[in-house]
Design an enzyme around this catalytic site. Structure first.
Site, short mmCIF file in Angstrom:
data_model
loop_
_atom_site.label_atom_id
_atom_site.label_comp_id
_atom_site.label_asym_id
_atom_site.label_seq_id
_atom_site.Cartn_x
_atom_site.Cartn_y
_atom_site.Cartn_z
N GLU A 1 4.07 -1.31 -49.38
CA GLU A 1 4.49 0.78 -49.27
C GLU A 1 4.70 1.82 -50.42
O GLU A 1 4.63 2.99 -49.87
CB GLU A 1 6.59 -0.07 -48.92
CG GLU A 1 7.21 1.18 -48.20
CD GLU A 1 7.97 -0.18 -47.21
OE1 GLU A 1 9.00 0.43 -48.23
OE2 GLU A 1 8.48 -0.52 -46.88
N LYS B 1 6.31 -10.43 -47.81
CA LYS B 1 6.92 -9.21 -47.33
C LYS B 1 7.35 -8.59 -48.84
O LYS B 1 6.93 -7.26 -48.62
CB LYS B 1 8.17 -10.17 -46.90
CG LYS B 1 9.36 -8.60 -47.46
CD LYS B 1 9.55 -7.71 -45.78
CE LYS B 1 10.04 -6.61 -45.27
NZ LYS B 1 11.07 -5.98 -46.84
#
Length: 457
Positions: A190, A183
């Protein structure tokens, strides 16, 4: 199936509603009673409140659960996670119970907690992506660990998660706390993709003189083809927005960019592991540079404004360059995950990792299929690779800043063209006698190869 959820903030509330809608009985707790009341009100309006029990303390929550218990934590990372874990021990959780940290915790904390609580309960980790909307209607869920408690949770999380082509975007990606590491890297990618899109906008807006609405149309056309992605689509929408005075909304927004820390963790861990992810690191630094006025070194980092140059871009080449650079951002992240997996013996499955990213999360994109094909596929992309070279050169000539674009070009060039490392090796040995390695693999010093004129020193 019963499960408890601690933490009813934005993510917690929406995940709770998702869980209940899928048929799970939920016992929920938050130290703020208003959060529980809000969740109950939402559940009532949806007609699903009969499967929701709001409790006022953790002891009551633990008593209500059948054993073995399953508890999800969605509380802020750091000391609060340990406090809740300790409170749950005092409230009566037992060794067969599983507690899953679903927040944005540092994976190193997850490793430490697994050892700390191993004789108290099963501690597991899971990264969740997709924001409030994803949590409500189907997030990407990156779980980890081999705890037995997962077996009773997996069928439910597979229902709760987003789906892509009939497959759930929930997976146990690897051992230990690898879910939080995956993550974290997701967030690092991102950062890079967001910055890369912003650089495409900058090049089109200032470099070619297009309006935000015109750039929005370019991005929209890209999104309608193989380049479709969540971040590109929302960027197109943002650039099309206008105020009541017909001003581009993007022009009304301050230039300072915030961060929650996971991008920084990605950069730090990449450096610690010795794995190069320059595009991801450049994106973190780009955010820092927007906040230089607030740093102790503000005066030393203030320079006079300079004029920029216009550029004549081929939009097809720009599109190809963006595509290739995007693929390389993902590949850097996957290389970091693989390297960490080897180092920590996590046995992370990259195919499962990519499956969790295919829907529900922020970095979902149609071209993830191309990324799954591996480095061999990227090596066949001659046209896009040349487009990245050309566009990066034009971008630099504009005088504008393109940290991710140029870092990505440097990354692929370093790995696919002659390197300059031999000279740096020689420099290190010259002043520090660190040694060098020859092409034959021999370890030696410069003095073994030639007589050095000491006068240079």
């Amino acid at each position: 199936m019963q499960v408890a959820l601690v933490g009813l903030g934005v993510m917690g509330k929406n995940l709770a509603l998702n869980l209940i809608e899928q048929g799970m009985t939920l016992v929920a707790y938050d130290k703020n009673p208003d959060a529980g009341a809000e969740l109950l009100s939402c559940a009532q309006s949806l007609g699903i409140a009969e499967r929701l029990h709001i409790v006022s303390d953790l002891a009551d929550m633990v008593k209500r659960l059948d054993t073995p218990r399953s508890v999800l934590l969605l509380v802020p990372a750091g000391e609060l996670v340990d406090k809740v874990c300790q409170d749950l021990i005092e409230a009566g959780v037992e060794k067969g119970d599983i507690i899953v940290d679903c927040g944005n915790s540092n994976y190193k904390d997850g490793i430490a907690r697994k050892l700390k609580y191993q004789n108290k309960f099963e501690f597991a980790t899971m990264g969740i992506s997709g924001g409030a909307e994803g949590a409500r209607h189907g997030p990407a869920m990156m779980a980890s660990g081999s705890e037995g408690g997962w077996e009773r949770l997996i069928p439910w999380f597979e229902k709760v998660a987003a789906t892509h082509n009939g497959e759930s975007c929930f997976a146990r990606v690897g051992q230990s706390a690898s879910g939080h590491f995956v993550k974290m890297v997701h967030n690092g990618i991102e950062y890079a993709l967001m910055q890369l899109i912003a650089e495409m906008y900058q090049l089109l807006r200032i470099g070619t003189g297009r309006t935000p609405a015109q750039v929005a149309e370019v991005f929209k056309s890209w999104s309608e083809g193989p380049l479709n992605s969540y971040l590109l689509a929302i960027s197109s929408h943002i650039l099309s927005l206008e105020s009541d005075n017909s001003e581009a909304v993007v022009d009304l927004i301050d230039n300072k960019v915030g961060a929650k820390g996971t991008g920084l963790w990605t950069a730090q861990n990449a450096l610690e592991l010795g794995i190069a992810v320059p595009s991801l690191v450049a994106a973190v630094q780009a955010r820092h540079l927007t906040n230089t006025i607030d740093t102790p070194a503000a005066k030393e980092m203030t320079y006079a404004q300079r004029a920029t140059n216009s550029v004549d871009l081929d939009l097809d080449e720009l599109k190809d360059a963006f595509y290739f650079a995007s693929l390389l951002c993902y590949r850097q992240g996957l290389a970091l995950i693989k390297g960490a997996s080897r180092s920590h013996q996590w046995k992370v499955d990259l195919d499962k990792t990519l499956q969790t990213w295919r829907a529900g999360c922020i970095i979902r994109a149609d071209y993830l299929d191309d990324i799954a094909k591996g480095v061999e596929f990227l090596d066949t992309l001659e046209g896009p690779a040349n487009a990245l070279r050309k566009i990066a050169g034009q971008a630099i000539q504009s005088g504008l800043a393109f940290p991710v674009l140029t870092s990505t070009q440097t990354y692929i060039a370093t790995l696919s063209t002659p390197s300059n490392g031999h000279l740096v090796q020689a420099q290190r040995d010259y002043f520090g006698e660190h040694g060098i390695k020859t092409h034959s693999g021999e370890s030696c010093h410069l003095t073994d190869l030639t007589e050095i004129d000491a006068k240079v020193r």
